[in-house]
Every structure is written in C-alpha cells, then in structure tokens.
Design a protein around this motif. Structure first.
Motif, PDB file in Angstrom:
ATOM      1  N   ASP A 118       0.842  -1.201   0.000  1.00 54.56           N
ATOM      2  CA  ASP A 118       0.000   0.000   0.000  1.00 54.56           C
ATOM      3  C   ASP A 118       0.880   1.256   0.000  1.00 54.56           C
ATOM      4  N   VAL A 119       1.941   1.210   0.808  1.00 56.59           N
ATOM      5  CA  VAL A 119       2.887   2.324   0.859  1.00 56.59           C
ATOM      6  C   VAL A 119       3.565   2.510  -0.494  1.00 56.59           C
ATOM      7  N   VAL A 120       4.001   1.407  -1.071  1.00 58.29           N
ATOM      8  CA  VAL A 120       4.668   1.445  -2.374  1.00 58.29           C
ATOM      9  C   VAL A 120       3.762   2.064  -3.430  1.00 58.29           C
ATOM     10  N   HIS A 121       2.483   1.703  -3.407  1.00 60.08           N
ATOM     11  CA  HIS A 121       1.540   2.251  -4.382  1.00 60.08           C
ATOM     12  C   HIS A 121       1.388   3.756  -4.235  1.00 60.08           C
ATOM     13  N   VAL A 122       1.267   4.220  -2.995  1.00 63.03           N
ATOM     14  CA  VAL A 122       1.144   5.665  -2.766  1.00 63.03           C
ATOM     15  C   VAL A 122       2.382   6.387  -3.290  1.00 63.03           C
ATOM     16  N   CYS A 123       3.557   5.904  -2.898  1.00 64.12           N
ATOM     17  CA  CYS A 123       4.799   6.546  -3.335  1.00 64.12           C
ATOM     18  C   CYS A 123       4.966   6.472  -4.851  1.00 64.12           C
ATOM     19  N   GLY A 124       4.692   5.286  -5.392  1.00 64.15           N
ATOM     20  CA  GLY A 124       4.878   5.074  -6.822  1.00 64.15           C
ATOM     21  C   GLY A 124       3.961   5.913  -7.685  1.00 64.15           C
ATOM     22  N   GLU A 125       2.703   6.013  -7.298  1.00 67.19           N
ATOM     23  CA  GLU A 125       1.745   6.762  -8.101  1.00 67.19           C
ATOM     24  C   GLU A 125       2.045   8.259  -8.085  1.00 67.19           C
ATOM     25  N   ILE A 126       2.430   8.781  -6.925  1.00 72.88           N
ATOM     26  CA  ILE A 126       2.779  10.208  -6.839  1.00 72.88           C
ATOM     27  C   ILE A 126       4.065  10.481  -7.625  1.00 72.88           C
ATOM     28  N   ALA A 154      12.943  -7.278  -5.931  1.00 77.14           N
ATOM     29  CA  ALA A 154      12.382  -7.383  -7.276  1.00 77.14           C
ATOM     30  C   ALA A 154      10.976  -7.980  -7.232  1.00 77.14           C
ATOM     31  N   ASP A 155      10.774  -8.958  -6.365  1.00 74.45           N
ATOM     32  CA  ASP A 155       9.458  -9.594  -6.244  1.00 74.45           C
ATOM     33  C   ASP A 155       8.402  -8.592  -5.784  1.00 74.45           C
ATOM     34  N   ILE A 156       8.727  -7.788  -4.775  1.00 69.91           N
ATOM     35  CA  ILE A 156       7.786  -6.783  -4.283  1.00 69.91           C
ATOM     36  C   ILE A 156       7.513  -5.746  -5.374  1.00 69.91           C
ATOM     37  N   ALA A 157       8.562  -5.350  -6.088  1.00 69.21           N
ATOM     38  CA  ALA A 157       8.391  -4.363  -7.160  1.00 69.21           C
ATOM     39  C   ALA A 157       7.425  -4.885  -8.226  1.00 69.21           C
ATOM     40  N   ARG A 158       7.596  -6.144  -8.595  1.00 65.75           N
ATOM     41  CA  ARG A 158       6.698  -6.714  -9.616  1.00 65.75           C
ATOM     42  C   ARG A 158       5.278  -6.828  -9.091  1.00 65.75           C
ATOM     43  N   LYS A 159       5.126  -7.183  -7.821  1.00 64.97           N
ATOM     44  CA  LYS A 159       3.788  -7.305  -7.236  1.00 64.97           C
ATOM     45  C   LYS A 159       3.061  -5.961  -7.199  1.00 64.97           C
ATOM     46  N   SER A 160       3.806  -4.865  -7.179  1.00 67.62           N
ATOM     47  CA  SER A 160       3.170  -3.548  -7.149  1.00 67.62           C
ATOM     48  C   SER A 160       2.403  -3.271  -8.432  1.00 67.62           C
ATOM     49  N   GLY A 161       2.860  -3.861  -9.525  1.00 63.53           N
ATOM     50  CA  GLY A 161       2.197  -3.645 -10.815  1.00 63.53           C
ATOM     51  C   GLY A 161       2.469  -2.275 -11.416  1.00 63.53           C
ATOM     52  N   LEU A 162       3.370  -1.504 -10.808  1.00 69.72           N
ATOM     53  CA  LEU A 162       3.679  -0.157 -11.296  1.00 69.72           C
ATOM     54  C   LEU A 162       4.997  -0.182 -12.073  1.00 69.72           C
ATOM     55  N   LYS A 163       4.979   0.350 -13.276  1.00 66.69           N
ATOM     56  CA  LYS A 163       6.165   0.302 -14.129  1.00 66.69           C
ATOM     57  C   LYS A 163       7.308   1.167 -13.609  1.00 66.69           C
ATOM     58  N   ASN A 164       6.981   2.161 -12.794  1.00 68.63           N
ATOM     59  CA  ASN A 164       8.049   3.025 -12.269  1.00 68.63           C
ATOM     60  C   ASN A 164       8.559   2.561 -10.905  1.00 68.63           C
ATOM     61  N   VAL A 165       8.170   1.369 -10.484  1.00 67.74           N
ATOM     62  CA  VAL A 165       8.653   0.788  -9.220  1.00 67.74           C
ATOM     63  C   VAL A 165       9.576  -0.391  -9.526  1.00 67.74           C
ATOM     64  N   GLY A 166      10.769  -0.306  -8.997  1.00 70.58           N
ATOM     65  CA  GLY A 166      11.736  -1.375  -9.190  1.00 70.58           C
ATOM     66  C   GLY A 166      12.502  -1.618  -7.905  1.00 70.58           C
ATOM     67  N   THR A 167      13.701  -2.158  -8.043  1.00 65.18           N
ATOM     68  CA  THR A 167      14.514  -2.443  -6.863  1.00 65.18           C
ATOM     69  C   THR A 167      15.902  -1.850  -7.026  1.00 65.18           C
ATOM     70  N   LEU A 168      16.756  -2.106  -6.060  1.00 67.52           N
ATOM     71  CA  LEU A 168      18.101  -1.547  -5.989  1.00 67.52           C
ATOM     72  C   LEU A 168      19.035  -2.618  -5.444  1.00 67.52           C
TER      73      LEU A 168
END
Length: 257
Positions: A118-126, A154-168
């Motif tokens: 949920d946090v990732v989605h908020v950050c990613g969408e903004i 990487a797994d969490i990033a893919r689960k977000s479904g947001l193209k601008n969310v990845g890993t490091l």
C-alpha cells in the motif's frame, strides 16, 4: 555509468571537483524543510552546478508504516517531497527505511507485505506523475527483517504492478547478506539503481584491496546491461574530504558499465 555520492548541498562543490556526476540527497530532509530552507538548497545546487539525481531516506522516522494512519501521512509527505525532488531534477527515490519497515513481533508477514505494498503504491503513483522512479532497497538482516535479498526487492516491485517501481542493489548489504549473483541477475528487468561501499563491515569507501570484488560486481552489472547510476553510500566518519580524495579513483571501474 554515472557515479554519484550521497550527501547534501554542503558536499556538492567538492564532489563536483572530484569528478562525481551527481549528489544523492535525503528525501526526508528535503521534504521536511521549510520553504526558505528548500529555496536556499536549490540555489546552493545551482551555484555548485551539481545535479541531484537520486534520493534516499524516503520515509520520515516518525512514521510507523504498518499503522493504518500511515498511508495518509505518507501521501501528504510524498506530495511535498516528490514535488521538491522533481524541482531538483531527481530521477530515482530509494525506498529503504529499514527501521520503519521492520515487521513488528507478532505481526503476520503477509499482512505486513500487504501494508508495505500500500505504501509502495502511494509513493509510486505520486512519483510517476513527476517522471520519477521508486527503487525498493534490500537491506542487511541487521537493519531489517523484511526485504533483505535483491530478488525479494524485485518480487515486491513486480507485485506492485507499477512500471516506475523497481529495486536496488546496495553492494554493502549484498555483501553482508551473502546475497548471490543469481539473485542479482534475476532482478535485471526491475533494477533501477545501485549503491556502493566497500565489502567490509566498516562500510567505508572502497580501497585498493577491494578492486577484485568491485570488478566482479561491475562485470555482473555489465552482463545485465544495467543502465542506471551508482551512488557511494558509505560511512565517512567526518573525513568526507580526505576519503573522497584518496579513494574515488577505485570507483572508476564502474565507468565502463
């Protein structure tokens, strides 16, 4: 590959002189500045002619992300912080915040993952509205009990479904966790950013004896056709100037990536 160093505007002039391409700022600090403090920071970077490419330290320490009220707090903070990151020219915001994302004792892991997403989605969408990427940072087990290996990020990033969310990949944490090349290679499609410190618990800047390990890491990034940048995120022990002057040369191995 572009090479940057973590810090603030006070390090910008020296970093520029030493050949660094950018500064990686702290998003919590930037987002919580007064308007006048932020204006002064913008002018400082302009004077130094030093870009700000990335940001770490996303979530302010007072926010407990697993509390239901956290989502609105993070949304409110992100609207200000991401806007300021954009003004500074930022392209990547690192979502590390190991203490805040540590799963509390007794909390179901699946629920923790759900709330973190949920946090990732908020950050990613903004961030997406400003053309900024979010990179979820795997951290050493000593810092958090949630998302330690690159493949987990990487797994969490893919689960977000947001193209601008990845890993490091932070190669210090990679080393401390005994993470594997296979874990790193598996993140190829969502690896947005990298951090570097020496492969040693002291977490200082790399020295000459670290070159064989640095070359191995650089070769792996090259094999992945990695297109991002790398930031020095090390402990400087109040010796920033002397350390960057003595040790920056050992990072040039990443220029060929």
């Amino acid at each position: 590959m572009k090479i940057g160093v973590c810090g603030d505007v006070g390090r910008a002039i020296l970093a520029k002189e030493m050949g660094y391409d950018y500064i990686e700022e702290n998003l919590s600090r930037i987002g919580q500045m007064t308007d006048s403090e932020f204006d002064s920071t913008v002018k400082g970077y302009e004077k130094a002619d030093m870009p700000v490419y990335s940001f770490n330290g996303y979530i302010p320490r007072h926010i407990v992300i697993y509390e239901k009220s956290a989502i609105e707090e993070i949304r409110k903070f992100s609207l200000v912080a991401i806007e300021r990151a954009s003004i500074l020219g930022g392209k990547v915001c690192v979502l590390g915040s190991g203490a805040q994302r540590r799963i509390p004792e007794g909390m179901d892991r699946a629920l923790a993952e759900e709330r973190f997403l949920d946090v990732v989605h908020v950050c990613g969408e903004i961030a997406d509205k400003k053309g900024i990427k979010i990179a979820i940072e795997p951290l050493s087990k000593s810092e958090t009990n949630f998302i330690n290996f690159v493949e987990e990020g990487a797994d969490i990033a893919r689960k977000s479904g947001l193209k601008n969310v990845g890993t490091l990949v932070d190669f210090f944490h990679f080393y401390m966790n005994n993470d594997t090349k296979e874990s790193l290679l598996s993140s190829k499609d969502v690896l947005f950013h990298t951090h570097i410190a020496r492969p040693n618990p002291d977490r200082l800047m790399p020295i000459e004896e670290d070159l064989p390990t640095l070359k191995k890491w650089a070769d792996t990034l090259k094999e992945m056709n990695y297109k991002g940048a790398i930031s020095v995120e090390a402990i400087f022990m109040d010796k920033f100037e002397s350390m960057v002057k003595e040790r920056t040369k050992y990072l040039q191995i990443f220029r060929s990536v």
